[in-house]
Structure formats: structure tokens, C-alpha cells
Design a protein around this motif. Structure first.
Motif, PDB file in Angstrom:
ATOM      1  N   ALA A 119      77.872  45.914  42.242  1.00 34.06           N
ATOM      2  CA  ALA A 119      77.943  46.261  43.663  1.00 34.06           C
ATOM      3  C   ALA A 119      77.689  47.748  43.884  1.00 34.06           C
ATOM      4  CB  ALA A 119      79.300  45.871  44.233  1.00 34.06           C
ATOM      5  N   ASN A 147      77.042  46.399  48.466  1.00 28.11           N
ATOM      6  CA  ASN A 147      77.977  45.293  48.665  1.00 28.11           C
ATOM      7  C   ASN A 147      77.272  43.956  48.830  1.00 28.11           C
ATOM      8  OD1 ASN A 147      80.708  44.255  49.252  1.00 28.11           O
ATOM      9  ND2 ASN A 147      79.896  43.902  51.295  1.00 28.11           N
ATOM     10  N   GLU A 148      76.016  43.982  49.289  1.00 29.32           N
ATOM     11  CA  GLU A 148      75.302  42.721  49.501  1.00 29.32           C
ATOM     12  C   GLU A 148      75.111  41.944  48.202  1.00 29.32           C
ATOM     13  OE1 GLU A 148      72.070  46.031  49.653  1.00 29.32           O
ATOM     14  OE2 GLU A 148      74.158  45.750  50.259  1.00 29.32           O
ATOM     15  N   VAL A 186      78.100  39.734  48.245  1.00 32.65           N
ATOM     16  CA  VAL A 186      77.998  38.795  49.375  1.00 32.65           C
ATOM     17  C   VAL A 186      77.016  37.680  49.020  1.00 32.65           C
ATOM     18  CG1 VAL A 186      77.306  38.506  51.777  1.00 32.65           C
ATOM     19  CG2 VAL A 186      78.618  40.526  51.087  1.00 32.65           C
ATOM     20  N   ASN A 187      75.883  38.037  48.427  1.00 32.44           N
ATOM     21  CA  ASN A 187      74.883  37.037  48.054  1.00 32.44           C
ATOM     22  C   ASN A 187      75.414  36.073  47.001  1.00 32.44           C
ATOM     23  OD1 ASN A 187      73.044  38.171  49.825  1.00 32.44           O
ATOM     24  ND2 ASN A 187      72.010  39.396  48.257  1.00 32.44           N
ATOM     25  N   ASN A 207      77.742  33.661  48.699  1.00 31.44           N
ATOM     26  CA  ASN A 207      77.039  32.724  49.574  1.00 31.44           C
ATOM     27  C   ASN A 207      76.047  31.836  48.844  1.00 31.44           C
ATOM     28  OD1 ASN A 207      78.467  33.840  51.677  1.00 31.44           O
ATOM     29  ND2 ASN A 207      76.787  35.109  52.416  1.00 31.44           N
ATOM     30  N   GLU A 217      73.341  32.501  47.394  1.00 34.11           N
ATOM     31  CA  GLU A 217      71.950  32.800  47.723  1.00 34.11           C
ATOM     32  C   GLU A 217      71.061  32.643  46.490  1.00 34.11           C
ATOM     33  OE1 GLU A 217      70.724  33.402  50.617  1.00 34.11           O
ATOM     34  OE2 GLU A 217      72.507  33.809  51.821  1.00 34.11           O
ATOM     35  N   ALA A 266      70.883  35.273  43.363  1.00 31.98           N
ATOM     36  CA  ALA A 266      71.943  36.273  43.512  1.00 31.98           C
ATOM     37  C   ALA A 266      72.464  36.759  42.159  1.00 31.98           C
ATOM     38  CB  ALA A 266      73.088  35.706  44.344  1.00 31.98           C
ATOM     39  N   TYR A 320      84.978  39.838  46.050  1.00 34.95           N
ATOM     40  CA  TYR A 320      84.202  38.603  45.968  1.00 34.95           C
ATOM     41  C   TYR A 320      85.157  37.422  46.112  1.00 34.95           C
ATOM     42  CZ  TYR A 320      85.635  39.478  41.099  1.00 34.95           C
ATOM     43  OH  TYR A 320      86.341  39.799  39.969  1.00 34.95           O
ATOM     44  N   THR A 359      80.895  30.460  53.216  1.00 33.96           N
ATOM     45  CA  THR A 359      80.077  31.683  53.379  1.00 33.96           C
ATOM     46  C   THR A 359      80.942  32.796  53.952  1.00 33.96           C
ATOM     47  OG1 THR A 359      79.367  31.030  55.608  1.00 33.96           O
ATOM     48  CG2 THR A 359      77.946  30.396  53.758  1.00 33.96           C
TER      49      THR A 359
END
Length: 469
Positions: A239, A244-245, A248-249, A252, A254, A257, A417, A468
Motif C-alpha cells: 500500500a 491505498n487503492e 481496496v482492489n 473488492n 478486482e 489485484a 484490509y 465491497t
């Protein structure tokens, strides 16, 4: 998002209860042998009894006997509860094996009221939520606080508590402790040897090399039997590198990720530590053994959370002086600044929706969230609770002070997380893969590939509810 699973999590809970690993516990608690308990009809509600606690209905409590022990429950929380409800019989229990002991109770329809669902063997919170086992605690947030009828409970809590405890749109998990993660060391050892806290990864590796060459102790260790202690700093580093994304990914699910470059870079960095600087025998040791080795001055640094100081209070030398520092900068191009910390509400308390007395369970949590209870807790177990101002005027130990100062310095630069509690299968895979990464069993490239594959499997499994943030 999958809302109509083909296989319900109820089925998964029942299967776990019937599995051989649960042994006799499962055999005596299956639905065929034990009828579900009937919930108590609430008494009349009032400002002092907002949930309608029945004056003489028993209350069963299970505490995770981990880093904080369980004396805080018997010596602080339960006596406070009894000041208002002296006729309520409290059945206190503690265990390190939350899932093994209590999952069969949920499957059998007779769960206890209050559970500290924490530790390496915690129950799958996502499964419990999907199965409707978690009491909606929103009324707790909106109830008058224990100390002041004019102040709602939600207004005395760290705002992150509601966010972290929300599943399926309902607040149902109360994180009681503000977990602060970092690298822990002895301030005395560093001071006596002239070792400086590293602020860059190059400085960290140089420090490891200096400690190794000194012959005084090993540079680094982690709980080899519980590699989640190591994937925490790995993901925090990822991170820092990518922002931070990155986390997040991952949360979620993604695409790509886990295989993102920041995660791979962090895996490469920690794999080097595993190859060069680990204390001998690390992979075969648990958290208590590695932490005790540090107390015996056999190793300099290890990753842990703010429960560490209390967990080791019986083996720590009087002048050890715990300290904690944040993950060093990987490069000058990191997207998040030095001092970024992983911190989030932890020590997760739940009330069983299908228990016999959920009203008393919610009231017990309300008592826990009083300023006195939270403050006494913080002082007893050397950490910080989520109740605002609970630590004011309290004497902080060196480790608690160090972690608190690091959190203050971090300011808004904190990360977290949630996939660990949302997807137990992914956590299990990450534990196994991280252990292999640190022992050289998989390369960093294979590590991220393996975790990406598991994340993709979960994403494509319609039986698993997706979350999410």
C-alpha cells in the motif's frame, strides 16, 4: 454481487460442525440432537434499559483467550454489568479455539449470547453474516451511552468502528480495540547498541546486516506457524508503494489485484528478509515462541500488533522497553509517506441473533463501551480501546506509548484490509503461501500468482457472497 448462493453458508457451517476435526464437540451439537434455543421475550425498555433486559435471564459469554487474556471480562466488564443487573447469571468461558468450540453451537441452534470472535481460529464472519447469525447492533449505536443518557453510543466511538463492523448493510460486529500494527523491538537494545530505527528499506536491510554481523542476536523473526503475522507488513508495504487503492482492489476482488506490481515488489522485499535475516528455526515457531525469543534477546525485530506488550508481560524483562516503528519507505517514489500505518478496530465482539438472550448481550456491549470500562481495560491490557478519551489520565507503558505516538504521527495516512474476515478461504491460502514465500518454497512471482488464482476462484464462486468497500 452474489445474493442468491446455490450453496448457503448455513450448509457450510453445518458441514464444519459435522467434520471430524470438531470431534465429539460436533457430534453432541448437531441440529438433530439439540433443539434451537428460544430467544427471551424482552422486558419493558427505558433509558437505563434500552434493550429490555430480563432481570433474571442468564447470559453466556465466550472470550478469546489471546493477547489480552480474559481477566478484563471477569474483573472489569462483568462486575460493571452486574451493578445494574445483579440477578443475571453470567456464564463466563474462554478459549483459544473459537471455531472448534463454538461453530458447532451455531450449527446446533444454541449459540451463546456474546463472543469475542478473534484470533487465528476465529469463525468466518462472512459466513455468520450470510447465515443470519449476527445480531443487528445498530440499536446499540443509537442507544444512550452507559455513562451519559444524553450521548449516543455511536458518538463516543472511533468512526471506523461502524464501518468495519458493517456486513450486508447492518452493523453487527463491534471492534473493541484499536489495533496498531508495526515492527516491534526493544528500545533498550537499540539504545545500548547504537542502532537507529530505519526509515527507508535500504536502512532496514543495512540494520539487519549490522545485527547479523554483530553475532549478538538474529535480525528478524515472525510467527512461522502463523504467517498472517508476516503478510500484514507485506501488504502494508504494498500500500505504501502503490497507494491505498492496492488494498481496496484486493478487498473488492478486482482483476489482477494480487498480481499488481506493488504487491510483487513487497513480496520480493520480504522474501529477501526470509532468505538472509530470519532467526534460525523461525518457520517452526508460533507467535509466543518468537516473541519470547525476543524477550530473551535472541532476535531484534518482529512484526505484531499493539496487543504484543500485554501478551508478553510475564516474560518481558523489566527494562526491555518495547517500541514500535512503521514499515520503512520502500523508495522515494512511494505513494504513501513515511509513517503510514495499518490500523483498524479489532478484538471483534458479536451477539448471536439466535441466542436465548440477545437483549442482555447487547446491553453487555453497552457496558463495555462505558468510559470507565474502556479506560480500565486499556490500563489493564496495555493498549488503546475504540472509546474516545478512555485513555485520558492513564499511565501508558512504553509499548503502548510508542504505538500511540506512531498512530498520532500517521494522522490520516492509515490503511487497512477486510478480505481476511470476508473470505476465510483467501486468508487460508495467504497464510500457506506467505509461509512458503518466507522459507523459499515459492518465488515472489509464484506467490502473487497463487493468491490471484484463489481470489479469482472466490470471485467466480456464486455460492460465496461478495463484499465491497
Amino acid at each position: 454481487m452474489s445474493n442468491t448462493p446455490h450453496i448457503t453458508r448455513r450448509g457450510l457451517l453445518r458441514a464444519a460442525a459435522l467434520a471430524p476435526v470438531a470431534g465429539a464437540l460436533a457430534a453432541c451439537a448437531t441440529p438433530a440432537q439439540q433443539a434451537p434455543a428460544a430467544s427471551a421475550a424482552p422486558a419493558a425498555t427505558s433509558a437505563s434499559n434500552p434493550f429490555g433486559v430480563v432481570a433474571n435471564k442468564p447470559l453466556e459469554i465466550w472470550i478469546f483467550d489471546g493477547g489480552f487474556g480474559n481477566a478484563y471480562a471477569t474483573d472489569i466488564h462483568q462486575p460493571l454489568f452486574k451493578t445494574k443487573y445483579p440477578q443475571v447469571e453470567i456464564k463466563h468461558n474462554s478459549t483459544k479455539e473459537i471455531t472448534k468450540v463454538l461453530q458447532p453451537r451455531f450449527a446446533g441452534g444454541n449459540p451463546p449470547e456474546v463472543i469475542d470472535n478473534s484470533g487465528a481460529n476465529a469463525m468466518d464472519m462472512g459466513a455468520l453474516a450470510q447465515d443470519g447469525q449476527l445480531q443487528d447492533l445498530t440499536p446499540l449505536l443509537d442507544a444512550p451511552s452507559w455513562d451519559d443518557p444524553n450521548t449516543k453510543v455511536r458518538d463516543i466511538l472511533d468512526p471506523a468502528v461502524a464501518e468495519f463492523g458493517t456486513y450486508d448493510g447492518k452493523f453487527s460486529v463491534l471492534g473493541y480495540v484499536n489495533y496498531i500494527h508495526g515492527i516491534w523491538y526493544s528500545q533498550k537494545v537499540f539504545r545500548d547498541n547504537g542502532w537507529a530505527v530505519p526509515k527507508t528499506w535500504d536502512e532496514f536491510l543495512a540494520l539487519c546486516e549490522t545485527i547479523k554481523k554483530s553475532g549478538k542476536m538474529a535480525p528478524f523473526t515472525y510467527a512461522g506457524k502463523h504467517p498472517q503475522y508476516l503478510y500484514e507488513p507485506l501488504l502494508t508495504m504494498a500500500a505504501k508503494i502503490g497507494g491505498n487503492e492496492v488494498l481496496v482492489n484486493i478487498d473488492n476482488l478486482e482483476d489482477g489485484a494480487w498480481s499488481a506490481e506493488p504487491v510483487k515488489q513487497a513480496a520480493e522485499a520480504w522474501a529477501e528478509v526470509g532468505a538472509k535475516y530470519l532467526m534460525q528455526g523461525t518457520t517452526g515457531l508460533d507467535h509466543v515462541q518468537t516473541q519470547t525469543a525476543q524477550n530473551k534477546y535472541q532476535v531484534a525485530m518482529l512484526p505484531s500488533g499493539s496487543w504484543l506488550e500485554n501478551e508478553q508481560k510475564d516474560t518481558t524483562p523489566d527494562d526491555f522497553e518495547y517500541g514500535m516503528f512503521a514499515i520503512p519507505d520502500f523508495t522515494a517514489s512511494d505513494k504513501m509517506p513515511y509513517g503510514t500505518l495499518h490500523t483498524q478496530p479489532g478484538e471483534s465482539f458479536i451477539v448471536s441473533a439466535k441466542s436465548a438472550n440477545p437483549q442482555a448481550g447487547m446491553e453487555y456491549l453497552r457496558a463495555m463501551l462505558s468510559k470507565k470500562a474502556a479506560g480500565d481495560f486499556s490500563e489493564l491490557v496495555r493498549t488503546v480501546s475504540v472509546v474516545k478519551g478512555a485513555g485520558e489520565g492513564r499511565d501508558l507503558t512504553p509499548g503502548a506509548k510508542s504505538a500511540t505516538e506512531a498512530l498520532t504521527a500517521a494522522g490520516a495516512n492509515t490503511v487497512y484490509y477486510r478480505w481476511r474476515t470476508w473470505y476465510a478461504q483467501l486468508h487460508d491460502e495467504a497464510v500457506a503461501a506467505t509461509g512458503q514465500l518466507m522459507s523459499g518454497g515459492v518465488t515472489p512471482a509464484k506467490y502473487v500468482e497463487r493468491l490471484q488464482k484463489k481470489a479469482d476462484e472466490i470471485k467466480n464462486d456464486s455460492a460465496i457472497k461478495k463484499y465491497t468497500r
